[in-house]
Write a protein that holds these residues in place. Structure first.
Motif, short mmCIF file in Angstrom:
data_model
loop_
_atom_site.label_atom_id
_atom_site.label_comp_id
_atom_site.label_asym_id
_atom_site.label_seq_id
_atom_site.Cartn_x
_atom_site.Cartn_y
_atom_site.Cartn_z
N THR A 25 6.33 4.95 -10.07
CA THR A 25 6.33 5.34 -8.66
C THR A 25 6.11 6.84 -8.52
O THR A 25 5.31 7.29 -7.70
N ARG B 133 2.46 7.65 -9.32
CA ARG B 133 1.56 7.35 -8.21
C ARG B 133 1.74 8.37 -7.08
O ARG B 133 0.80 8.76 -6.41
N ARG B 134 2.98 8.77 -6.90
CA ARG B 134 3.33 9.69 -5.81
C ARG B 134 2.58 11.00 -5.93
O ARG B 134 2.10 11.57 -4.96
N PHE C 227 -8.28 0.74 -0.38
CA PHE C 227 -8.38 -0.70 -0.59
C PHE C 227 -9.51 -1.30 0.24
O PHE C 227 -9.94 -0.73 1.24
N LYS D 260 -2.03 13.49 -0.21
CA LYS D 260 -1.07 13.91 -1.24
C LYS D 260 -1.71 14.86 -2.25
O LYS D 260 -1.09 15.26 -3.21
N VAL E 57 -1.71 -5.75 -2.69
CA VAL E 57 -2.59 -4.79 -2.02
C VAL E 57 -3.94 -5.41 -1.68
O VAL E 57 -4.70 -4.85 -0.88
N SER F 38 0.83 -1.21 0.00
CA SER F 38 0.00 0.00 0.00
C SER F 38 0.86 1.25 0.00
O SER F 38 0.54 2.24 -0.66
N LEU F 39 1.95 1.19 0.76
CA LEU F 39 2.86 2.35 0.76
C LEU F 39 3.47 2.54 -0.62
O LEU F 39 3.59 3.66 -1.12
N ARG F 40 3.84 1.41 -1.24
CA ARG F 40 4.40 1.51 -2.60
C ARG F 40 3.34 2.04 -3.56
O ARG F 40 3.63 2.87 -4.43
N ALA F 41 2.12 1.56 -3.41
CA ALA F 41 1.04 2.02 -4.27
C ALA F 41 0.80 3.52 -4.10
O ALA F 41 0.43 4.22 -5.05
N ALA F 42 1.03 4.01 -2.91
CA ALA F 42 0.85 5.45 -2.64
C ALA F 42 2.00 6.27 -3.16
O ALA F 42 2.00 7.50 -3.03
N GLY F 43 3.00 5.61 -3.74
CA GLY F 43 4.11 6.35 -4.32
C GLY F 43 5.33 6.44 -3.44
O GLY F 43 6.26 7.17 -3.75
N VAL F 44 5.35 5.69 -2.33
CA VAL F 44 6.55 5.67 -1.50
C VAL F 44 7.61 4.87 -2.26
O VAL F 44 7.35 3.77 -2.74
N ILE G 36 -0.06 0.61 -10.72
CA ILE G 36 0.56 -0.50 -9.98
C ILE G 36 0.66 -1.74 -10.85
O ILE G 36 1.09 -2.80 -10.40
N LEU H 213 2.60 -5.70 -6.79
CA LEU H 213 1.78 -4.75 -6.05
C LEU H 213 0.29 -5.04 -6.24
O LEU H 213 -0.50 -4.94 -5.31
N ASN I 115 -5.69 -1.64 4.77
CA ASN I 115 -4.22 -1.68 4.66
C ASN I 115 -3.55 -0.56 5.43
O ASN I 115 -2.58 0.05 4.98
#
Lengths: 790, 245
Positions: free
Chosen positions: B92, B95-96, B103, B167, A785, A693-699, B68, A781, B107
């Motif tokens: 990345t 998405r950022r 979800f 964000k 997720v 989820s963090l990766r999905a959020a762009g981390v 993703i 991912l 999560n």
């Protein structure tokens, strides 16, 4: 194939890396246990076989009325044989090299009833050749001498060439120690030869007599020994030495005792790691399969079947590692035993496979891992069917870390820092396992590095602060001012002092201890006297300084009266204990020359006792070998022993030590790696959804890696503090077990060692997380997720 | 009726255009065609519900829009930016700055409070959002210091929404956001999403198998077997609290 077994194999297959960690740690624990223990037993049996074959003396007595002792001993029930012989020391010469030689008397017609030798080359003594000798193997090997060669020995007739009839091994000189105080003697300084008894007896002019006794098989050894010792004391013996205390035997047993200690240490460390790892893996497995287990229970599968299945998940890799380890251990034991006896030139090597040892190692592995797997297996067996089928995960409570609760200022940390702090301890069991990996690894590393540092310090202290002479000069007569002057005038000599060195027996009440007395000038610069705190002190004008071990061995304290028998001078020194010295090698008596020569017992008759040797210090930069030859050319000088040769030899041997330490560092790193790899892998798999989820959020991946690494590092750092303490205490206990009157192994850990130990473990910990971080980077991912978070 | 026009105009604030998008997974011997040539235009600012049975490709559609997952073929433009050919690093970054996810199972990080969960994303992605204000916006001003285990399902999902919004994304992508919630709680979450969509003008794409939710959407996209069946605007969307299943 049984479906349970199939499931188990697939469960293991899906977690290959983690279960491999159990296999590897179990393998190492069992293999190293088997290798150490079997090598230890092989060596003990080798010695015992040699001792039986050569009828190694159970008791050696010298001084006093030996005739009366021998008569009484032969009548004592349980005594197998009693013999007498002459043993003296003189000097030998090979080429232009001179050294101290011990001559041991043997009957030329046949081997004696006690303390026989094993002829390795050539033949035994020959009654037809009254000057023919046998060389002890270490002497022969060093100087490349054998049957047909000759050896010059100083006799009352001057230098005499003695023909060498053979080379022999003796149970008394497997480790060719000169005495219990001089265990680390080099073949270039001291050797042994076996000569016909009769001419030797003449040469000794009645001195050097010893009585040797063996105890009959099946007799009550302790009782017979007590009886013999009592007889010896009644006969006024000055030296009573049991087989256990015999210098060579004592040194060898100290040496192989290390194998015995390692046989205890290795399984604790590695099987402990295996147990922790198994606990973590199976706990995680149970947690992730709760729904499945619930389904099975709902369909009537018994708790017992589930319990046994999950126990098997631990026992199977333990069995694989244990079996392989048992086989490897047997093989390693053979290699180690052969290498050891070869290195020490022990003529008999007995190697017996010990299936019981292998079985014990395997059983230990299975038991340890089973114990670790029991808790999660019971947890699995207790899963309530309905709850698990609903897929309800036990809620994982969140809370602030202990640090935040104790110090509210930590509550102001950014969220990512709090994530690290709290994540490190979110699963207490796993946190403890990670810390345990750090502790166990540190123990292994610190014990080995501590041994290295201690040995280095021992050598530095002995040859830097205690022994300050460069050479000991042995004389044909006594030391006098004229001889001192002539030796001092030799080019390259910086300082020379006369001294008296003689065998001594320290008596306190009914206890006694055989050692040597060295008397120096009151303001000697040839020897440093260190107290228990390592501080230098001067040589007292009244009283004697005793080796530290005598404080406990004889129950002495400063100011106590003490008698010191000087058998070679036929005299006794009655004095007081002025203090104790703490020296790395040996337990000696020190006195000032005036006290030793003039301050003897009231009943002393006048004697011709005088200083009998010289201590010499060389000028810096001098070529030692050449100076030695120049000194030996001075009239009245018989032999010059380089006091630094042992340090040089020890420094050369340190290379082997480094190999050993390197191996231990690797094992320690492997231990830390295995444990932390398992906990990290399990932790990552549990947090897949959260991290995805963090990766999905762009981390970014690097940020995730920093968070995960940070959690790992927190646990490693938490483990370091108790780990360093436990490691130090373990190392101190380990080293202390080797300390006795022959050696003083007080643990010393150099500052750099702490850094190296920490660095090695931290490096292993960081490396161990790389596979887990790689899994995070390769995470799918899209599917991750959608997993239920835990 | 199927909307297959490809809209080439760049629209601000989360306009999404898919053109001939395929996604194939290699699962052993038989490949799985999750998306088969999907062409779709989603105007900015709409609340879109994507419907379809299990295996229809609706989640895959969400995944490729959200970056993703990557399409095997075709283009995906978000405000004119073609993300279909991006490598992992660029996805990345996309998405950022562009996407917020919600979800089904929330999560959340269990060891952080509601406030810390939102602050974490803002901190790690350089988001400009104020975590406290985000949580107030979703009605959780009284639950800031609670850990997820102490929050109800609906509250956890609200935290997830606030986290996604921290964000200031242009797209809010929700995968079965009410799947783990009861009717009342689900309605309240849907109501929140509708409110945020209207107040922020945030393009919101909501994937669900629950057809009842479609009635509150601005547009309903239907998927079956990886293919786009239809993409139709809803004339009169109902309020979230009128949704019933």
């Amino acid at each position: 194939m049984n479906l349970w077994l199939r499931k188990a194999l697939r469960d293991v297959g899906r977690r290959r890396g983690q279960f491999a960690a159990v296999v590897v740690t179990t393998f190492l624990g069992v293999a190293l246990f088997g290798a150490s223990f079997d090598a230890y037993r092989n060596l003990l049996v080798s010695y015992d076989t040699l001792f039986q074959r050569t009828h190694f003396a159970d008791l050696t007595v010298s001084g006093g009325d030996l005739t009366s002792y021998v008569k009484g001993a032969r009548q004592l029930q349980g005594v197998e044989a009693v013999t007498t012989r002459t043993v003296i020391e003189s000097y030998a010469r090979v080429g232009d090299h001179r050294f101290i030689v011990r001559l041991v008397g043997l009957p030329p017609e046949r081997q004696p009833a006690v303390d026989q030798v094993i002829v390795l080359r050539g033949s035994y003594l020959d009654p037809q050749r009254s000057t023919g000798v046998l060389l002890e193997q270490h002497l022969a090997d060093y100087y490349h001498l054998g049957p047909g060669d000759t050896l010059d020995v100083r006799t009352p007739f001057g230098w005499t060439s003695l023909p060498v009839l053979g080379v022999a091994a003796s149970p008394e000189y497997l480790w060719p120690a000169r005495s219990r105080q001089d265990v680390l003697t080099l073949p270039q300084d001291f050797g042994v030869l076996f000569a016909p008894q009769a001419p030797l007896q003449l040469m000794a002019a009645g001195g050097g007599r010893e009585a040797l006794a063996t105890i009959a098989p099946g007799a009550d050894r302790a009782a017979v020994l007590t009886g013999l010792e009592a007889l010896a004391r009644d006969a006024g013996a000055t030296s009573i030495t049991t087989r256990a205390d015999q210098p060579s035997n004592a040194a060898l047993h100290e040496d192989i005792a290390g194998f015995g200690e390692m046989a205890l240490m290795f399984p604790i460390l590695f099987l402990g790691a295996a147990a922790f790892t198994a606990f973590v893996i199976i706990s995680r497995l149970v947690h992730s399969q709760r729904s499945l287990i619930g389904s099975l229970r709902a369909n009537g599968v018994r708790r017992r079947a589930i319990l046994l299945h999950h126990l098997a998940l631990g026992l199977v890799p333990a069995a694989v590692g244990g079996l392989l380890g048992a086989l490897a251990g047997e093989g390693l034991a053979i290699v180690i035993s052969r290498l050891y006896t070869g290195a020490l030139a022990i003529p008999i090597t007995v190697i017996h496979p010990h299936p019981l040892v292998a079985a014990t190692g395997l059983a230990m592995a299975l038991f340890t891992v089973a114990l670790a797997a029991l808790a999660p297996a019971l947890d699995a067996a207790r899963v309530a069917p309905a709850e698990a089928m609903r897929g309800v995960q036990p809620p994982r409570r969140g809370h602030a870390s202990a640090l935040e609760r104790l110090f509210p200022v930590f509550g102001r940390l950014p969220a990512s820092a709090k994530l690290i702090l709290r994540g490190a301890v979110r699963n207490p069991g796993r946190s403890v396992t990670t810390m345990a990996g750090v502790v166990l690894a540190l123990v292994l590393v610190m014990v080995s590095l501590g041994m290295l540092d201690t040995t280095r310090l021992l050598l530095e202290q002995q040859f830097g602060r205690v022994q300050r002479e460069d050479a000991q000069v042995y004389l044909s007569g006594t030391a006098n001012a004229n001889l001192e002057q002539r030796v001092g005038a030799v080019d390259g000599v910086a300082a020379v002092e006369s001294a008296l060195q003689t065998k001594a027996v320290v008596r306190a009440g009914s206890s006694s201890y055989a050692t040597a007395l060295t008397a120096f000038h009151p303001d000697t610069s040839m020897h440093g006297f260190l107290d228990a705190h390592g501080k230098s002190r001067g040589l007292p004008t009244h009283g004697v300084l005793l080796g530290h071990a005598l404080e406990h061995k004889l129950g002495l304290a400063v100011g106590d009266p003490v008698e010191i028998d000087l058998p070679a001078l036929h005299d006794t020194l009655e004095t007081t204990v002025a203090g104790f010295v703490d020296e790395p090698l040996g337990t000696f008596v020190y006195a000032s020359l005036p006290l030793a020569l003039d301050g003897r017992g009231a009943g002393s008759a006048a004697t011709t006792a005088a200083p009998n040797m010289l201590f010499v210090r060389y000028a810096s930069g001098v070529e030692r070998s050449a100076l030695r030859h120049r000194l030996e050319g001075v009239a009245g000088v018989v032999a010059v022993i380089d006091a630094r040769s042992l340090k040089v030899a020890a420094d050369q041997l340190m290379g082997l030590f480094y190999v050993f330490v390197g191996a231990m560092l690797v094992f320690g790193a492997a231990l830390a790696f295995a444990l932390i790899f398992s906990t990290m892998t399990v932790t990552i798999s549990e947090r897949t959804a959260e991290l995805a989820s963090l990766r999905a959020a762009g981390v970014r991946q690097a940020q995730i890696a920093r968070i995960v690494s940070g959690e790992n590092l927190v646990l490693v750092l938490l483990g370091l503090v108790p780990g360093l303490v436990i490691a130090y205490l373990t190392a101190a206990t380990f080293m202390g077990s080797f300390s006795n009157d022959m050696f003083r192994f007080d643990l010393h850990v150099a500052p750099l060692t702490w850094v190296v130990a920490v660095a090695a473990v931290v490096a292993a910990a960081l490396a161990s997380q790389l596979p887990a971080l790689r899994n995070v980077a390769r995470m799918d991912l899209a599917s991750a997720v959608r997993e239920r978070g835990q | 009726m199927t909307d297959t026009r490809v809209d080439t105009m760049v629209r601000p604030q989360g306009a999404v255009v898919l053109d001939g998008v395929h996604k194939t997974y290699d699962r052993g011997a038989v490949p799985v065609h999750a998306l088969r040539g999907v062409s779709l235009s989603l105007p900015a600012g709409e609340l879109v519900v994507v419907l379809g049975p299990s295996g229809s490709g609706k989640t895959t559609l969400l995944n490729v829009i959200g970056g993703i997952d990557s399409p095997t073929d075709g283009s995906i433009r978000v405000d004119g930016e073609d993300i279909g050919r991006y490598d992992e690093h660029r996805l990345t970054e996309y998405r950022r700055r562009t996407v917020g996810f919600v979800f089904q199972f929330f999560n959340l990080v269990p060891t952080l409070t509601a406030l810390e969960n939102v602050a974490l994303i803002a901190e790690l992605t350089g988001g400009a959002g104020n975590a406290r204000r985000m949580l107030e916006q979703v009605g959780l001003e009284d639950r800031l210091d609670h850990f997820p285990a102490a929050l109800s399902g609906g509250e956890q999902q609200r935290v997830a929404v606030a986290r996604a919004l921290s964000k200031r994304p242009r797209l809010l992508l929700c995968d079965e956001p009410t799947g783990a919630l009861d009717l009342e709680t689900g309605r309240s979450v849907l109501g929140l999403l509708r409110q945020l969509n209207r107040e922020e003008g945030l393009t919101t794409i909501l994937v669900t198998h629950n057809s009842a939710i479609a009635a509150m959407a601005d547009r309903v996209v239907r998927m079956r077997s990886g293919e786009l069946v239809s993409s139709e605007p809803v004339e009169s969307p109902i309020d979230a609290d009128e949704v019933s299943w």
